[in-house]
Design a protein around this motif. Structure first.
Motif, PDB file in Angstrom:
ATOM      1  N   LEU A 191      51.106  40.372  35.862  1.00  0.00           N
ATOM      2  CA  LEU A 191      49.722  40.873  35.909  1.00  0.00           C
ATOM      3  C   LEU A 191      49.690  42.329  36.368  1.00  0.00           C
ATOM      4  CD1 LEU A 191      46.741  39.954  35.502  1.00  0.00           C
ATOM      5  CD2 LEU A 191      46.674  39.484  37.948  1.00  0.00           C
ATOM      6  N   ASN A 192      49.001  43.155  35.613  1.00  0.00           N
ATOM      7  CA  ASN A 192      48.887  44.566  35.964  1.00  0.00           C
ATOM      8  C   ASN A 192      47.531  45.069  35.461  1.00  0.00           C
ATOM      9  OD1 ASN A 192      49.520  47.139  36.864  1.00  0.00           O
ATOM     10  ND2 ASN A 192      51.446  47.280  35.737  1.00  0.00           N
ATOM     11  N   ILE A 193      47.231  46.352  35.724  1.00  0.00           N
ATOM     12  CA  ILE A 193      45.930  46.854  35.284  1.00  0.00           C
ATOM     13  C   ILE A 193      46.081  47.717  34.036  1.00  0.00           C
ATOM     14  CG2 ILE A 193      44.919  46.716  37.567  1.00  0.00           C
ATOM     15  CD1 ILE A 193      45.165  49.798  37.671  1.00  0.00           C
ATOM     16  N   GLY A 200      50.103  50.734  37.010  1.00  0.00           N
ATOM     17  CA  GLY A 200      50.255  49.886  38.184  1.00  0.00           C
ATOM     18  C   GLY A 200      51.035  50.512  39.319  1.00  0.00           C
ATOM     19  N   THR A 201      51.387  49.676  40.284  1.00  0.00           N
ATOM     20  CA  THR A 201      52.096  50.169  41.459  1.00  0.00           C
ATOM     21  C   THR A 201      53.596  50.231  41.194  1.00  0.00           C
ATOM     22  OG1 THR A 201      52.395  47.945  42.329  1.00  0.00           O
ATOM     23  CG2 THR A 201      50.378  49.067  42.975  1.00  0.00           C
ATOM     24  N   ILE A 204      55.193  46.783  41.195  1.00  0.00           N
ATOM     25  CA  ILE A 204      55.011  45.996  39.970  1.00  0.00           C
ATOM     26  C   ILE A 204      55.915  46.514  38.867  1.00  0.00           C
ATOM     27  CG2 ILE A 204      53.357  45.452  38.127  1.00  0.00           C
ATOM     28  CD1 ILE A 204      51.240  45.127  40.288  1.00  0.00           C
ATOM     29  N   GLU A 224      47.040  42.142  31.175  1.00  0.00           N
ATOM     30  CA  GLU A 224      45.813  42.452  31.907  1.00  0.00           C
ATOM     31  C   GLU A 224      45.017  41.173  32.138  1.00  0.00           C
ATOM     32  OE1 GLU A 224      43.950  46.434  31.163  1.00  0.00           O
ATOM     33  OE2 GLU A 224      44.981  46.196  29.269  1.00  0.00           O
ATOM     34  N   ALA A 225      44.123  41.232  33.099  1.00  0.00           N
ATOM     35  CA  ALA A 225      43.422  40.009  33.517  1.00  0.00           C
ATOM     36  C   ALA A 225      42.533  39.430  32.422  1.00  0.00           C
ATOM     37  CB  ALA A 225      42.604  40.282  34.786  1.00  0.00           C
ATOM     38  N   ASP A 226      42.143  40.244  31.434  1.00  0.00           N
ATOM     39  CA  ASP A 226      41.304  39.664  30.375  1.00  0.00           C
ATOM     40  C   ASP A 226      42.117  38.820  29.387  1.00  0.00           C
ATOM     41  OD1 ASP A 226      42.558  41.799  29.237  1.00  0.00           O
ATOM     42  OD2 ASP A 226      40.808  42.590  28.209  1.00  0.00           O
ATOM     43  N   LEU A 228      44.141  36.359  30.536  1.00  0.00           N
ATOM     44  CA  LEU A 228      44.525  35.119  31.225  1.00  0.00           C
ATOM     45  C   LEU A 228      44.076  33.867  30.468  1.00  0.00           C
ATOM     46  CD1 LEU A 228      43.706  36.098  34.933  1.00  0.00           C
ATOM     47  CD2 LEU A 228      45.953  36.004  33.849  1.00  0.00           C
ATOM     48  N   PHE A 241      47.186  38.327  46.560  1.00  0.00           N
ATOM     49  CA  PHE A 241      45.874  38.987  46.619  1.00  0.00           C
ATOM     50  C   PHE A 241      45.261  39.025  45.222  1.00  0.00           C
ATOM     51  CE2 PHE A 241      43.671  41.643  49.877  1.00  0.00           C
ATOM     52  CZ  PHE A 241      42.509  41.850  49.154  1.00  0.00           C
ATOM     53  N   HIS A 242      46.059  39.481  44.254  1.00  0.00           N
ATOM     54  CA  HIS A 242      45.551  39.624  42.883  1.00  0.00           C
ATOM     55  C   HIS A 242      45.224  38.259  42.273  1.00  0.00           C
ATOM     56  CE1 HIS A 242      48.124  43.520  43.015  1.00  0.00           C
ATOM     57  NE2 HIS A 242      46.988  43.650  43.667  1.00  0.00           N
ATOM     58  N   ILE A 245      41.997  36.899  43.700  1.00  0.00           N
ATOM     59  CA  ILE A 245      40.812  37.550  43.142  1.00  0.00           C
ATOM     60  C   ILE A 245      40.515  37.025  41.736  1.00  0.00           C
ATOM     61  CG2 ILE A 245      39.942  39.763  42.260  1.00  0.00           C
ATOM     62  CD1 ILE A 245      40.960  41.046  44.758  1.00  0.00           C
ATOM     63  N   ALA A 246      41.548  36.887  40.916  1.00  0.00           N
ATOM     64  CA  ALA A 246      41.331  36.384  39.544  1.00  0.00           C
ATOM     65  C   ALA A 246      40.763  34.962  39.589  1.00  0.00           C
ATOM     66  CB  ALA A 246      42.643  36.413  38.761  1.00  0.00           C
TER      67      ALA A 246
END
Lengths: 346, 346
Positions: A191-193, A200-201, A204, A224-226, A228, A241-242, A245-246
């Motif tokens: 998972l990343n942005i 990302g970081t 990651i 990306e989270a969309d 999932l 954490f991520h 949130i998801a």
């Protein structure tokens, strides 16, 4: 073959009434199942009266069969939702949660289900059952229903700030679990942005490099989270954490949509008229809307099968968590996990 | 009073056809609006032919009125979705995006709307318009529709790993924006994975302490992601990684639910029969399902009003982004923002 589940009856928002009803429900359905029911002794009066009422209400042979597979263990303590893990570990070794876990260690049950305090469950599980070899941190994982195959997502909140090495370990754990379930080459995303390698970081990006070198999996790179809920992946790895949130965003949004849908139906004459006829369709829809609540989360990396049902579990949700646990016992996934891990990291 | 929007016609998944149609739509509705339409000169043949077709199809007086308020600026360059911000900054100063932003700096337009490359838009906005005094990093923010009042969420992906001081700055920025919109004492939460003071990262706990000392806001403490859609907060502050996950998860889940709903309706005889009658209700529901796409994200902290429409914007989404931008121009929020920031951090 017969099965035994250890159920921690305490904890969660709705207490032992929910876990008790769910236990009776699954026992009535599955004649090959026994349940060890760990409940606070402070609930004994209520529980005994409940049982005699049910015995009176049901056909006695049916209920006595269920009763014969329902084993009550009254315990001196229970873990409170606000207990710190360290407090539970030091002071609550005679709690319903701790004793339910010990029944796995003693080979009296094949798995434990609890809707209690997550931190305490993780700490007590590590202490009572220990972790698998090579596992530093057990992860909280969940099968998320999607448009396609279910997605195993981890970590969901047990570990925050895990770093590249932690994410790499989660990838090994999750892949081994999916392989033990029979998926030959699990499709795994991180998972990343953004999907680009530069996104990302640092942690990651480093984890991505390490995971890309794992054998026996189909690593697809950053997701990306969309994506999932698209149903194309077997596993998505992220830090706690991520993942939290998801998962929590999904829960909140599903609740919101369900409420909005009711409002829309009630706000128009057409909607009101239709809601009478559409109820079966809509109820089915709403049940599908609420899938996140309906299966349990695994404590992955623990030497034994421990399933965490949602703290907000109602009877249906707790029942589904037990059904999910039973399915995993039947598959024998937990037993095969350690072997698969050896193979993956070899 | 008349208004002028600078529209970057390029970028996004669907290109200038979407932005062009949306521009015509809003111009037809709002006779007090002019649009500066920045489009690549490579699209001139297409655009001119499109315009003459429309002029022929419409009543000439109606269309000539729209045409008179539609000002085409052909540009040599446009920013590609894959361009790095630094590349856009150094090499694309004559792009549709850069020139649309410059029109704000030159007081020729009151705001800019783009569905192009986010990183480039942020970099070019900082360069062209500069940031407000005391703002180190502009944030990407969005009004999210909820069960109650809209929620301003930031950051949504422009800044990752911002640290406690960055989160504190976002809280000031967002509060000043809400106050400039007329909310007297904005209710603000800090996104975390638990409500207890001990939860989350060191940075978030420290940010919470700093924000709790801000005057003029109603700080409610940590909030979890399942509270985002409840409609009780005016603002939720988070780092760009967390905000991006919450937003993208929502988008993916909404798409999934909408598809599932269609499948359920089509899979039963009752559903099929009903879908004919329920379509108006269901279409309304789906429109509500898709709210995230329907408003623009703000670049908050930039000295001027810049709105980022979703890269996947269709005509309706881009139109809604322009409507949102117009509403903000009418409120004069951007002009009042700096004063409010002075007051908040005083």
């Amino acid at each position: 073959m017969t099965f035994t589940l250890a159920v921690d009856a305490m904890g969660g928002d709705f207490g032992p009434r929910v876990t008790f009803n769910a236990a009776q429900q699954i026992l009535a359905e599955r004649s090959d199942l026994s349940i060890q029911f760990y409940i606070s002794s402070s609930e004994s009066t209520w529980l005994e009266s409940e049982l005699s009422q049910r015995a009176a209400a049901c056909s006695s042979t049916d209920f006595s069969d269920i009763q014969s597979r329902f084993h009550i263990h009254y315990c001196e303590q229970f873990v409170d939702m606000s207990d710190k893990p360290s407090h539970a570990l030091r002071r609550k070794q005679n709690s319903t949660m701790a004793l339910a876990l010990k029944s796995i260690a003693n080979n009296e049950a094949q798995a434990c289900v609890s809707c209690g305090n997550t931190g305490a469950l993780l700490a007590l599980s590590r202490y009572t059952l220990s972790t698998l070899i090579d596992v530093d941190r057990p992860a909280m994982a969940r099968d998320i229903p999607t448009a396609g195959k279910p997605l195993l997502m981890l970590d969901l909140g047990a570990n925050i700030d895990v770093g590249a090495d932690g994410l790499y370990q989660f990838a090994i754990l999750a892949s081994a679990w999916r392989k033990a379930q029979g998926v030959k080459k699990p499709k795994l995303g991180l998972l990343n942005i953004g999907k680009e390698a530069s996104k990302g970081t640092e942690e990651i990006r480093l984890a991505g490099q390490m995971i890309s070198e794992l054998e026996g999996i189909d690593y697809v790179g950053f997701v990306e989270a969309d994506e999932l809920y698209q149903g194309e992946l077997d596993i998505v790895v992220c830090d706690g954490f991520h993942g939290n949130i998801a998962l929590k965003t999904s829960e909140g949004l599903l609740r919101h949509i369900s409420q909005q849908f009711d409002l829309i139906l009630q706000s128009s004459v057409l909607g009101k008229a239709l809601s009478f006829f559409t109820n079966p369709v809509i109820e089915r829809f709403k049940r599908q809307l609420d899938p996140v609540m309906h299966s349990g989360a695994l404590l992955l990396g623990i030497n034994g099968l421990v399933v965490k049902s949602h703290g907000k579990s109602d009877q249906e949700a707790f029942y589904q968590s037990m059904r999910y646990t039973l399915a995993e016992i039947e598959l024998g996934t937990a037993q095969r996990l350690a072997d698969e891990m050896d193979r993956l990291s070899a």
